[in-house]
Scaffold this motif. Structure first.
Motif, PDB file in Angstrom:
ATOM      1  N   GLY A  86      -9.005  -2.555   7.242  1.00 17.89           N
ATOM      2  CA  GLY A  86     -10.025  -1.654   7.755  1.00 17.89           C
ATOM      3  C   GLY A  86     -10.363  -0.569   6.754  1.00 17.89           C
ATOM      4  N   PRO A  87     -11.202   0.392   7.172  1.00 14.52           N
ATOM      5  CA  PRO A  87     -11.574   1.480   6.257  1.00 14.52           C
ATOM      6  C   PRO A  87     -10.394   2.345   5.849  1.00 14.52           C
ATOM      7  N   THR A  88      -9.362   2.401   6.706  1.00 13.26           N
ATOM      8  CA  THR A  88      -8.153   3.186   6.383  1.00 13.26           C
ATOM      9  C   THR A  88      -6.948   2.259   6.327  1.00 13.26           C
ATOM     10  N   LEU A  89      -6.231   2.284   5.202  1.00 15.65           N
ATOM     11  CA  LEU A  89      -5.020   1.481   5.048  1.00 15.65           C
ATOM     12  C   LEU A  89      -3.807   2.326   5.441  1.00 15.65           C
ATOM     13  N   PHE A  90      -2.731   1.646   5.794  1.00 15.40           N
ATOM     14  CA  PHE A  90      -1.515   2.394   6.130  1.00 15.40           C
ATOM     15  C   PHE A  90      -0.414   2.062   5.125  1.00 15.40           C
ATOM     16  N   ALA A  91       0.444   3.068   4.870  1.00 15.90           N
ATOM     17  CA  ALA A  91       1.529   2.902   3.900  1.00 15.90           C
ATOM     18  C   ALA A  91       2.436   1.758   4.316  1.00 15.90           C
ATOM     19  N   GLY A  92       2.786   0.920   3.336  1.00  9.59           N
ATOM     20  CA  GLY A  92       3.651  -0.223   3.606  1.00  9.59           C
ATOM     21  C   GLY A  92       2.898  -1.490   3.958  1.00  9.59           C
ATOM     22  N   GLN A  93       1.587  -1.394   4.117  1.00 12.95           N
ATOM     23  CA  GLN A  93       0.776  -2.580   4.441  1.00 12.95           C
ATOM     24  C   GLN A  93       0.777  -3.537   3.251  1.00 12.95           C
ATOM     25  N   GLU A  94       0.926  -4.825   3.530  1.00 10.00           N
ATOM     26  CA  GLU A  94       0.959  -5.840   2.485  1.00 10.00           C
ATOM     27  C   GLU A  94      -0.418  -6.487   2.344  1.00 10.00           C
ATOM     28  N   ILE A  95      -0.929  -6.525   1.121  1.00 10.88           N
ATOM     29  CA  ILE A  95      -2.245  -7.121   0.849  1.00 10.88           C
ATOM     30  C   ILE A  95      -2.063  -8.247  -0.167  1.00 10.88           C
ATOM     31  N   PHE A  96      -2.644  -9.406   0.141  1.00 14.21           N
ATOM     32  CA  PHE A  96      -2.588 -10.540  -0.784  1.00 14.21           C
ATOM     33  C   PHE A  96      -3.620 -10.332  -1.894  1.00 14.21           C
ATOM     34  N   ILE A  97      -3.192 -10.512  -3.146  1.00 12.89           N
ATOM     35  CA  ILE A  97      -4.018 -10.228  -4.318  1.00 12.89           C
ATOM     36  C   ILE A  97      -4.313 -11.530  -5.068  1.00 12.89           C
ATOM     37  N   PRO A  98      -5.592 -11.820  -5.359  1.00 10.74           N
ATOM     38  CA  PRO A  98      -5.913 -13.027  -6.142  1.00 10.74           C
ATOM     39  C   PRO A  98      -5.586 -12.823  -7.620  1.00 10.74           C
ATOM     40  N   ASP A  99      -5.186 -13.918  -8.295  1.00 16.25           N
ATOM     41  CA  ASP A  99      -4.989 -13.809  -9.737  1.00 16.25           C
ATOM     42  C   ASP A  99      -6.331 -13.995 -10.451  1.00 16.25           C
ATOM     43  N   GLN A 100      -6.320 -13.942 -11.777  1.00 17.65           N
ATOM     44  CA  GLN A 100      -7.567 -13.973 -12.542  1.00 17.65           C
ATOM     45  C   GLN A 100      -8.352 -15.262 -12.334  1.00 17.65           C
ATOM     46  N   LYS A 101      -7.649 -16.394 -12.273  1.00 21.74           N
ATOM     47  CA  LYS A 101      -8.335 -17.674 -12.062  1.00 21.74           C
ATOM     48  C   LYS A 101      -9.005 -17.705 -10.682  1.00 21.74           C
ATOM     49  N   GLU A 102      -8.304 -17.170  -9.698  1.00 18.53           N
ATOM     50  CA  GLU A 102      -8.866 -17.142  -8.336  1.00 18.53           C
ATOM     51  C   GLU A 102     -10.079 -16.210  -8.272  1.00 18.53           C
ATOM     52  N   ILE A 103     -10.008 -15.086  -9.001  1.00 17.53           N
ATOM     53  CA  ILE A 103     -11.164 -14.175  -9.045  1.00 17.53           C
ATOM     54  C   ILE A 103     -12.368 -14.889  -9.654  1.00 17.53           C
ATOM     55  N   GLU A 104     -12.161 -15.595 -10.768  1.00 18.80           N
ATOM     56  CA  GLU A 104     -13.249 -16.335 -11.424  1.00 18.80           C
ATOM     57  C   GLU A 104     -13.807 -17.406 -10.494  1.00 18.80           C
ATOM     58  N   VAL A 122       0.829  -1.201   0.000  1.00 14.54           N
ATOM     59  CA  VAL A 122       0.000   0.000   0.000  1.00 14.54           C
ATOM     60  C   VAL A 122       0.867   1.256   0.000  1.00 14.54           C
ATOM     61  N   LYS A 123       0.494   2.196  -0.891  1.00 20.42           N
ATOM     62  CA  LYS A 123       1.141   3.504  -0.913  1.00 20.42           C
ATOM     63  C   LYS A 123       0.332   4.467  -0.051  1.00 20.42           C
ATOM     64  N   LYS A 124       0.949   5.545   0.382  1.00 20.30           N
ATOM     65  CA  LYS A 124       0.292   6.522   1.246  1.00 20.30           C
ATOM     66  C   LYS A 124      -0.958   7.078   0.564  1.00 20.30           C
ATOM     67  N   GLY A 125      -2.092   7.038   1.304  1.00 19.38           N
ATOM     68  CA  GLY A 125      -3.354   7.571   0.788  1.00 19.38           C
ATOM     69  C   GLY A 125      -4.119   6.621  -0.109  1.00 19.38           C
ATOM     70  N   GLU A 126      -3.579   5.467  -0.381  1.00 17.00           N
ATOM     71  CA  GLU A 126      -4.241   4.517  -1.268  1.00 17.00           C
ATOM     72  C   GLU A 126      -5.415   3.843  -0.546  1.00 17.00           C
TER      73      GLU A 126
END
Length: 351
Positions: free
Chosen positions: A47-65, A10-14
């Motif tokens: 939460g509703p507010t993220l903090f800079a440097g926070q790591e978020i796991f992202i699903p790929d396209q197959k996982e989204i489907e 996460v970048k600042k303000g994202e």
């Protein structure tokens, strides 16, 4: 499933919405579910507010489907469960949503010639539930006969006598029987006032006898419960409810109309855009026609075939799918009393 998990720092303000848009994730719940799947201890909370440097796991396209497909399956299962609860269980509405204004029309025919059309408005409001008893506010008003306010003396007297009966707080059990009148003492008090005024206005013998008959009904609570139980609107409105439907079908015997005629009923329920219940009923009453007309109990005497009543009822009831509340009903009662065809057509429409 990928061996190497994709992450986003996460970048600042994202915001979470911006991150979902970057990775073409159509639903934030997909992103959250995937993230928490790999952070089981919830140590990295989204939460509703993220903090800079926070790591978020992202699903790929197959996982989204996969998530989208899974969501559709869950919704379909919920829909099927809801339908099965109706088809293979008791048809019980979400009564706490009920505050209905209903137009009730009755047409009486003799040998297919229209004799009278009666119409009135009803308010039916759910009040409370206590154990297996449901309490409703019931009120009738604006009665017309053949499109006009009733002016005949008999109608006028009947309307004035019945004015004290509404509003009524009726407690109904799961067998569609009226168990109690919650505001009985209030109704009784209203009757005392009306009776006093009526006896000043109506002094002829027939009117006095009629008022006395009403008094005997109202002043004995159980008799008044019986009178409400024979109310044609209440019988019609609650007819499809509290029945157990197995494979979309219910068969039962019950008494209907003020004459309390015994019918063998078959109900079929279908679920599409709304819930539809169709009714086909045949008279199986062993009383003679004269006993039925005189409201007499069945005797042990055997009756000739032509003495028994030939009657049938057909009905169509349409209920909302969400709350299972009645939206519209059409009922036709055909009976042959001494070879004269008597037909009653009943309509209920939400206003």
């Amino acid at each position: 499933m990928n061996i190497f998990l994709q992450t986003h720092i996460v970048k600042k303000g994202e915001t979470l919405e911006q991150i979902a848009e970057i990775y073409h994730i159509p639903d934030l719940n997909i992103l959250k579910d995937h993230h928490y799947l790999h952070t089981p201890d919830d140590s990295n909370h989204l939460g509703p507010t993220l903090f800079a440097g926070q790591e978020i796991f992202i699903p790929d396209q197959k996982e989204i489907e996969y998530y989208i497909l899974k969501k559709k399956q869950v919704l379909e299962e919920r829909k099927n469960r809801a339908n099965n609860l109706i088809e293979n269980g008791i048809l019980l509405p979400v009564f706490n949503e009920m505050d209905e204004k209903i137009q009730f029309i009755i047409q009486d025919f003799s040998d297919d010639i229209l004799q009278n059309t009666s119409e009135f408005d009803v308010r039916l409001k759910y009040l409370e539930k206590e154990e297996q008893l449901f309490t409703f506010l019931y009120q009738k008003k604006l009665l017309t006969i053949n499109g006009e306010k009733a002016e005949m003396k008999a109608y006028e007297l009947a309307l004035k006598c019945s004015a004290c009966l509404y509003p009524a707080g009726l407690e109904i059990n799961i067998n569609r029987k009226i168990h109690d009148i919650k505001n009985y003492h209030e109704i009784l008090k209203r009757w005392k006032t009306i009776q006093h005024e009526l006896l000043k206005i109506y002094t002829d013998e027939n009117s006095i006898a009629y008022i006395e008959g009403v008094r005997r009904t109202i002043e004995v609570k159980n008799e008044l419960i019986k009178a409400y139980q024979q109310d044609l609107f209440l019988q019609s409105y609650f007819y499809p409810y509290f029945k157990k439907y197995t494979s979309g079908k219910n068969e039962s015997n019950s008494r209907y109309m003020p004459e309390r005629i015994l019918y063998k009923n078959q109900h079929l329920i279908t679920i599409a855009e709304d819930i539809s219940v169709t009714l086909n009923a045949e008279c199986i009453d062993d009383r003679s026609q004269q006993e039925i007309l005189n409201h007499l109990p069945m005797t042990h005497a055997e009756h000739d075939e032509d003495e028994l009543l030939e009657s049938k009822i057909t009905g169509n009831f349409h209920l909302s799918k969400q709350h299972k509340l009645l939206q519209q009903a059409d009922i036709i009662i055909d009976s042959y009393f001494y070879n004269v065809k008597e037909t009653t057509k009943i309509k209920l429409n939400l206003k």
